[in-house]
Design a protein around this motif. Structure first.
Motif, PDB file in Angstrom:
ATOM      1  N   TYR A 215      49.380  44.544  33.724  1.00 47.09           N
ATOM      2  CA  TYR A 215      49.583  44.545  35.275  1.00 47.09           C
ATOM      3  C   TYR A 215      50.930  45.621  35.711  1.00 47.09           C
ATOM      4  CZ  TYR A 215      46.244  40.756  35.694  1.00 47.09           C
ATOM      5  OH  TYR A 215      45.371  39.742  35.718  1.00 47.09           O
ATOM      6  N   GLY A 216      51.596  45.551  34.676  1.00 52.07           N
ATOM      7  CA  GLY A 216      52.889  46.516  34.849  1.00 52.07           C
ATOM      8  C   GLY A 216      53.629  45.562  35.758  1.00 52.07           C
ATOM      9  N   SER A 217      54.839  46.289  36.043  1.00 50.69           N
ATOM     10  CA  SER A 217      55.818  45.530  37.378  1.00 50.69           C
ATOM     11  C   SER A 217      56.331  46.718  38.091  1.00 50.69           C
ATOM     12  CB  SER A 217      56.755  44.980  36.698  1.00 50.69           C
ATOM     13  OG  SER A 217      56.440  44.002  35.723  1.00 50.69           O
ATOM     14  N   ALA A 218      56.006  46.561  39.286  1.00 51.88           N
ATOM     15  CA  ALA A 218      56.300  47.858  40.140  1.00 51.88           C
ATOM     16  C   ALA A 218      56.651  47.221  41.566  1.00 51.88           C
ATOM     17  CB  ALA A 218      55.442  48.905  40.218  1.00 51.88           C
ATOM     18  N   PRO A 219      57.563  47.713  42.131  1.00 46.83           N
ATOM     19  CA  PRO A 219      58.133  47.305  43.522  1.00 46.83           C
ATOM     20  C   PRO A 219      56.791  47.274  44.537  1.00 46.83           C
ATOM     21  CG  PRO A 219      59.364  49.168  43.306  1.00 46.83           C
ATOM     22  CD  PRO A 219      58.542  48.836  42.095  1.00 46.83           C
ATOM     23  N   ARG A 220      55.849  48.160  44.337  1.00 47.53           N
ATOM     24  CA  ARG A 220      54.727  48.422  45.143  1.00 47.53           C
ATOM     25  C   ARG A 220      53.448  47.697  45.047  1.00 47.53           C
ATOM     26  NH1 ARG A 220      57.666  53.166  45.422  1.00 47.53           N
ATOM     27  NH2 ARG A 220      57.997  53.966  47.506  1.00 47.53           N
ATOM     28  N   ASP A 221      53.578  46.742  43.914  1.00 53.96           N
ATOM     29  CA  ASP A 221      52.486  45.904  43.883  1.00 53.96           C
ATOM     30  C   ASP A 221      52.446  44.582  44.577  1.00 53.96           C
ATOM     31  OD1 ASP A 221      51.295  46.873  41.450  1.00 53.96           O
ATOM     32  OD2 ASP A 221      53.000  46.401  40.131  1.00 53.96           O
ATOM     33  N   PRO A 222      51.053  44.179  44.826  1.00 57.86           N
ATOM     34  CA  PRO A 222      51.188  42.738  45.574  1.00 57.86           C
ATOM     35  C   PRO A 222      52.015  41.791  44.902  1.00 57.86           C
ATOM     36  CG  PRO A 222      48.914  43.495  44.681  1.00 57.86           C
ATOM     37  CD  PRO A 222      49.902  44.621  44.364  1.00 57.86           C
ATOM     38  N   ALA A 223      52.464  40.696  45.484  1.00 53.67           N
ATOM     39  CA  ALA A 223      53.210  39.776  44.815  1.00 53.67           C
ATOM     40  C   ALA A 223      52.456  38.750  43.920  1.00 53.67           C
ATOM     41  CB  ALA A 223      53.763  38.885  45.916  1.00 53.67           C
ATOM     42  N   VAL A 224      51.151  38.812  43.909  1.00 57.27           N
ATOM     43  CA  VAL A 224      50.492  37.912  42.970  1.00 57.27           C
ATOM     44  C   VAL A 224      49.250  38.805  42.279  1.00 57.27           C
ATOM     45  CG1 VAL A 224      49.375  35.785  42.425  1.00 57.27           C
ATOM     46  CG2 VAL A 224      51.180  35.846  44.027  1.00 57.27           C
ATOM     47  N   PHE A 225      49.018  38.892  41.136  1.00 54.86           N
ATOM     48  CA  PHE A 225      48.029  39.412  40.706  1.00 54.86           C
ATOM     49  C   PHE A 225      46.937  38.753  40.304  1.00 54.86           C
ATOM     50  CE2 PHE A 225      51.921  41.758  39.023  1.00 54.86           C
ATOM     51  CZ  PHE A 225      51.412  43.334  39.408  1.00 54.86           C
ATOM     52  N   THR A 226      45.639  39.059  40.578  1.00 54.29           N
ATOM     53  CA  THR A 226      44.413  38.388  40.216  1.00 54.29           C
ATOM     54  C   THR A 226      43.778  39.287  39.081  1.00 54.29           C
ATOM     55  OG1 THR A 226      43.206  39.429  41.617  1.00 54.29           O
ATOM     56  CG2 THR A 226      44.217  37.477  42.447  1.00 54.29           C
ATOM     57  N   GLU A 227      42.870  38.674  38.370  1.00 54.98           N
ATOM     58  CA  GLU A 227      42.463  39.717  37.296  1.00 54.98           C
ATOM     59  C   GLU A 227      41.790  40.922  37.695  1.00 54.98           C
ATOM     60  OE1 GLU A 227      42.214  36.211  37.798  1.00 54.98           O
ATOM     61  OE2 GLU A 227      42.329  35.106  35.883  1.00 54.98           O
ATOM     62  N   THR A 228      41.311  40.762  38.975  1.00 53.28           N
ATOM     63  CA  THR A 228      40.785  42.108  39.499  1.00 53.28           C
ATOM     64  C   THR A 228      41.772  43.060  40.196  1.00 53.28           C
ATOM     65  OG1 THR A 228      40.240  41.093  41.382  1.00 53.28           O
ATOM     66  CG2 THR A 228      38.586  41.145  39.710  1.00 53.28           C
ATOM     67  N   THR A 229      42.950  42.732  40.133  1.00 54.37           N
ATOM     68  CA  THR A 229      43.882  43.508  40.613  1.00 54.37           C
ATOM     69  C   THR A 229      44.225  44.895  39.644  1.00 54.37           C
ATOM     70  OG1 THR A 229      45.095  41.740  41.365  1.00 54.37           O
ATOM     71  CG2 THR A 229      46.217  43.577  41.609  1.00 54.37           C
ATOM     72  N   SER A 230      44.322  46.056  40.122  1.00 59.24           N
ATOM     73  CA  SER A 230      44.340  47.065  39.114  1.00 59.24           C
ATOM     74  C   SER A 230      45.978  47.439  39.413  1.00 59.24           C
ATOM     75  CB  SER A 230      43.552  48.355  39.482  1.00 59.24           C
ATOM     76  OG  SER A 230      43.702  48.859  40.991  1.00 59.24           O
ATOM     77  N   ALA A 231      46.459  47.763  38.213  1.00 55.70           N
ATOM     78  CA  ALA A 231      47.858  48.072  38.442  1.00 55.70           C
ATOM     79  C   ALA A 231      48.267  49.253  39.036  1.00 55.70           C
ATOM     80  CB  ALA A 231      48.359  48.286  36.627  1.00 55.70           C
ATOM     81  N   LYS A 232      49.194  49.231  40.148  1.00 56.48           N
ATOM     82  CA  LYS A 232      49.706  50.465  40.709  1.00 56.48           C
ATOM     83  C   LYS A 232      50.372  51.422  39.828  1.00 56.48           C
ATOM     84  CE  LYS A 232      48.840  49.812  45.226  1.00 56.48           C
ATOM     85  NZ  LYS A 232      48.756  48.077  45.263  1.00 56.48           N
ATOM     86  N   SER A 233      51.088  51.131  38.864  1.00 58.37           N
ATOM     87  CA  SER A 233      51.712  51.956  38.046  1.00 58.37           C
ATOM     88  C   SER A 233      51.434  51.528  36.483  1.00 58.37           C
ATOM     89  CB  SER A 233      53.115  51.931  38.279  1.00 58.37           C
ATOM     90  OG  SER A 233      53.696  50.502  37.972  1.00 58.37           O
ATOM     91  N   LEU A 234      50.372  52.148  35.833  1.00 58.29           N
ATOM     92  CA  LEU A 234      50.115  51.890  34.488  1.00 58.29           C
ATOM     93  C   LEU A 234      51.245  51.907  33.794  1.00 58.29           C
ATOM     94  CD1 LEU A 234      46.390  53.142  33.956  1.00 58.29           C
ATOM     95  CD2 LEU A 234      47.120  51.103  33.882  1.00 58.29           C
TER      96      LEU A 234
END
Lengths: 369, 372
Positions: B121-140
């Motif tokens: 999922y990466g780690s970026a400040p613009r990501d939602p707080a909680v990732f679900t399996e279907t969340t696509s990473a904002k920054s690969l």
């Protein structure tokens, strides 16, 4: 003077609401904020009712005894048992010390909990809110109205106007809900992505319970039954020039309405008066903003010319009014996919906030008092 | 008829534990353990085959042993016993490709379990707080292990399309911790003084190695009633710890470093060989990452026994005390409390945090009077 362009909607609503509320009503108003005893007519009614209205807070100068009590309660930070009939005696002092040491002990050993958004409830209650409270009580002298419109349990989406160049209005709204809601609810704000890019700011924002303004986070919080605060105008609202004060900007794409609909929570419109004048933005240094990566770089009559002193906000008098909730649970789940309905609801919320803003401005005596 | 399970990455601690555990399951007939280096630990009755999964011989092993279940654990961030980043990446990516190619050729394969990581999922400040399996990473992820994991998952998705008859389970693990695990994060937490990024306090999630073994077993067997064990699942302990909290519970002081300087510190630490401070590691320690485990609970039917905090406590027990042990600090505060306010300190020591107890010094007076 700032009321220049106001179109008075409800002329008959008197400007006379300034008379100080009766002191004897204070204790009750501050301690046990009125529950549902208020009629459903709130947003229309002129707010001068001397009884249970939280507006009575405005007259708090009258009863100092109440204030001391209130402060003692606040200092003990929301622990529900903390409000026992303790005065300001030696026992109170010792209790405070013991409480402080227990707090210190938990903090330095890491023995506290944060939720999945990074919200540190203990730190927020005991430290962050106490830091903001002087600003809230002494500097901006915030008057809160209609806090009973926020449901005592379950989720709700508070939608507010955004202004003031620096997002102090969100923080003040958080203090207002935290200190005045009878059920002791906590407001979880949705913040712009810039907040989570900046060092220190992002850390404090997460610990204060803020999270990124995106549909996923908002829906997760609402489904968990939290009160979520959003300012859909975003940078358009907060960074607008002083001449356009109290004119609501476009409400984003109305995503907040569909999020509320999907979660089936009511929308509580909130109007904040006073924040527009804290930093009168007369210019925007676009080049500086681009270099720093900010959406705007404000130029006010004092900033940046006077340096750090110029960065002090003007001590305006604020009013935060929570309006009557707009229920969304009557809509079918697929209604969230209906763009026309979304636009209509967005407009309804926006109109209600704008309308209340005008009304509050008409009632306002001066920007600073 | 019993199952034949092939486990890759058996020379590692986690692989070894899994091999030893799975052979005790009644439905398993044989276990074939594969790794490029001989394991330092016992593998029990399992048959160890020394093979490099980057080579085509892995297909022969699958055919020879009539393997029907493949558990691919050789997707890791660090090389075992030396070897640079290049060989790690090759094992992760080329190894997975070879293994999947071999599986595709083998008609007997019916189940494939892949160990992946939430770092996809990466780690970026613009990501939602909680990732679900279907969340696509904002920054690969741009490189390092996280990118390997993304690529591995890409190949696995391709394999699942081509072989719909094979049940494929991708398990995205949060940071695995345990008393004996060695991961880059565990190495970092073992530093006497923890360098942190100034102005950031990342949210971290951990999963205990015991839970990792359990969920791998669950995925390797037939699904239990009313559950489904093919698909992609996040595996993490309940709850969240902030890095500052971890440091305090561990009793290690932190040194905040400015973000641009962090890279230098990381490089310096890596040069002297203390820890592997990969860029993705720094991003994790800057922005943090939290995943939702709802799917794992409701579809896979697995609830971790250890929460994030319990996992971390277990990890702390396995390590020596730091420079500032929490017990010492707590004791210091208690002594201070005893000196400043003797009356108030007593109830504090009994029940710290109970707001009702500070009232106690007032009340005991009355019962005494009543009794007298």
């Amino acid at each position: 003077m700032a009321d220049a362009k106001v179109i008075p909607f409800d002329d008959d609503r008197s400007r006379a609401r300034r008379r100080p509320a009766r002191a004897d009503g204070e204790a009750a108003a501050v301690r046990a904020l009125p529950g549902p005893q208020q009629g459903p007519e709130e947003p229309e009614g002129g707010r001068e009712g001397p009884d249970g209205l939280p507006g009575a807070w405005g007259g708090r100068e009258a009863g100092t005894g109440t204030r001391a009590e209130h402060e003692a309660e606040v200092a003990f930070g929301t622990s529900s048992e903390g409000g026992a009939e303790e005065g300001a005696g030696a026992g109170g002092w010792e209790r405070r010390l013991a409480g402080g040491l227990a707090f210190l002990r938990r903090r330095i050993t890491g023995d506290y909990e944060v939720d999945e958004f990074g919200y540190d409830e203990e730190l927020t209650d005991q430290v962050l809110m106490s830091l903001l409270r002087p600003l809230y009580e002494k500097y901006f002298r915030v008057e809160v109205k209609g806090v009973e419109n926020i449901p005592a349990e379950g989720g709700a989406l508070i939608v507010a106007n955004h202004s003031g160049t620096v997002p102090l209005d969100g923080l003040m709204m958080q203090v207002a809900v935290h200190d005045h809601h009878p059920a002791g609810r906590h407001l979880r704000l949705l913040a712009a992505d810039l907040v989570f890019v900046l060092p220190i700011v992002n850390e404090l924002a997460r610990k204060a319970g803020h999270t990124l303004a995106c549909a996923e986070d908002a829906e997760r919080l609402l489904r968990a039954g939290e009160i979520v605060g959003v300012m859909p105008e975003g940078f358009k609202g907060i960074g607008k020039p002083f001449g356009e004060r109290y004119k609501l900007q476009r409400f984003g794409r109305g995503g907040f309405v569909s999020t509320a609909l999907r979660a089936g929570v009511p929308i509580v419109p909130c109007s904040i008066v006073g924040a527009e004048e804290i930093y009168p933005m007369i210019g925007n240094a676009r080049t500086v903003a681009r270099v720093l990566g900010f959406p705007y770089f404000p130029l006010t009559p004092t900033f940046p010319w006077l340096g750090p002193v110029g960065a002090l906000p003007l001590p305006t008098k604020w009013t935060i009014q929570f309006g009557e909730p707009i229920p969304t649970d009557s809509y079918a789940p697929e209604a969230a996919e209906d763009p026309m309905l979304m636009f209509n609801l967005t407009d309804q919320v926006r109109e209600q906030i704008q309308h209340t803003l005008y009304k509050l401005l008409v009632q306002r005596r001066s920007v600073f008092f | 008829m019993g199952k034949v399970v092939l486990v890759t990455g058996a020379a590692r601690h986690l692989g070894g534990r899994f091999v030893r555990r799975i052979q005790r399951d009644p439905e398993v007939e044989r276990v074939v353990a594969v790794d490029a280096v001989a394991p330092a630990h016992q593998l029990g009755a399992a048959e160890f085959v020394r093979a490099d999964i980057r080579r085509p011989e892995i297909a022969k092993i699958l055919a020879e042993h009539d393997v029907d279940t493949v558990v691919h654990l050789d997707v890791t961030g660090t090389a075992l016993g030396g070897g640079g980043r290049t060989s790690v990446k090759e094992t992760n990516v080329i190894g997975t490709m070879q293994l999947l190619g071999a599986c595709q050729k083998s008609p007997r394969i019916s189940r494939l379990v892949i160990k992946s990581s939430t770092s996809v999922y990466g780690s970026a400040p613009r990501d939602p707080a909680v990732f679900t399996e279907t969340t696509s990473a904002k920054s690969l992820p741009s490189g390092g292990f996280a990118k390997d994991a993304v690529e591995v998952e890409g190949y696995v998705r391709g394999f699942a399309r081509r072989r719909p008859d094979v049940a494929v389970c991708v398990l995205r693990f949060a940071n695995i911790l345990g008393p004996r695990i060695d991961s880059p994060l565990a190495e970092y937490l073992a530093l006497p003084v923890l360098p942190t990024v100034l102005g950031y306090d990342p949210r971290l999630q951990f999963v205990h190695e015991d839970d990792v073994i359990d969920v791998l077993r669950l995925a390797a067997h037939e699904p239990r009633r009313a559950t489904q064990n093919s698909g992609t699942f996040n595996v993490a302990g309940d709850g969240v710890l902030l890095l500052s909290q971890c440091a305090r519970r561990l009793g290690r002081p932190t040194v905040p470093v400015l973000l641009p300087a962090v890279t230098w510190v990381g490089t310096a630490l890596r040069t002297v060989g203390i820890t592997d401070f990969a860029p993705e590691q720094i991003r994790l320690l800057t922005h943090g990452r939290v995943v939702s485990t709802v799917q794992t609970r409701e579809v896979l039917g697995f609830s971790p026994r250890y929460s994030t905090a319990e996992t971390f406590a277990d990890f702390v027990r396995g390590r020596g005390p730091g420079l500032l042990p929490p017990e010492m600090l707590a004791g210091a505060v208690d002594r201070l409390a005893g000196r400043l306010a003797p009356a108030a300190a007593a109830p504090d020591a009994v029940a710290p945090g109970a707001a009702a107890s500070p009232g106690a010094p007032v009340h005991p007076v009355h019962p005494v009077h009543d009794g007298a």
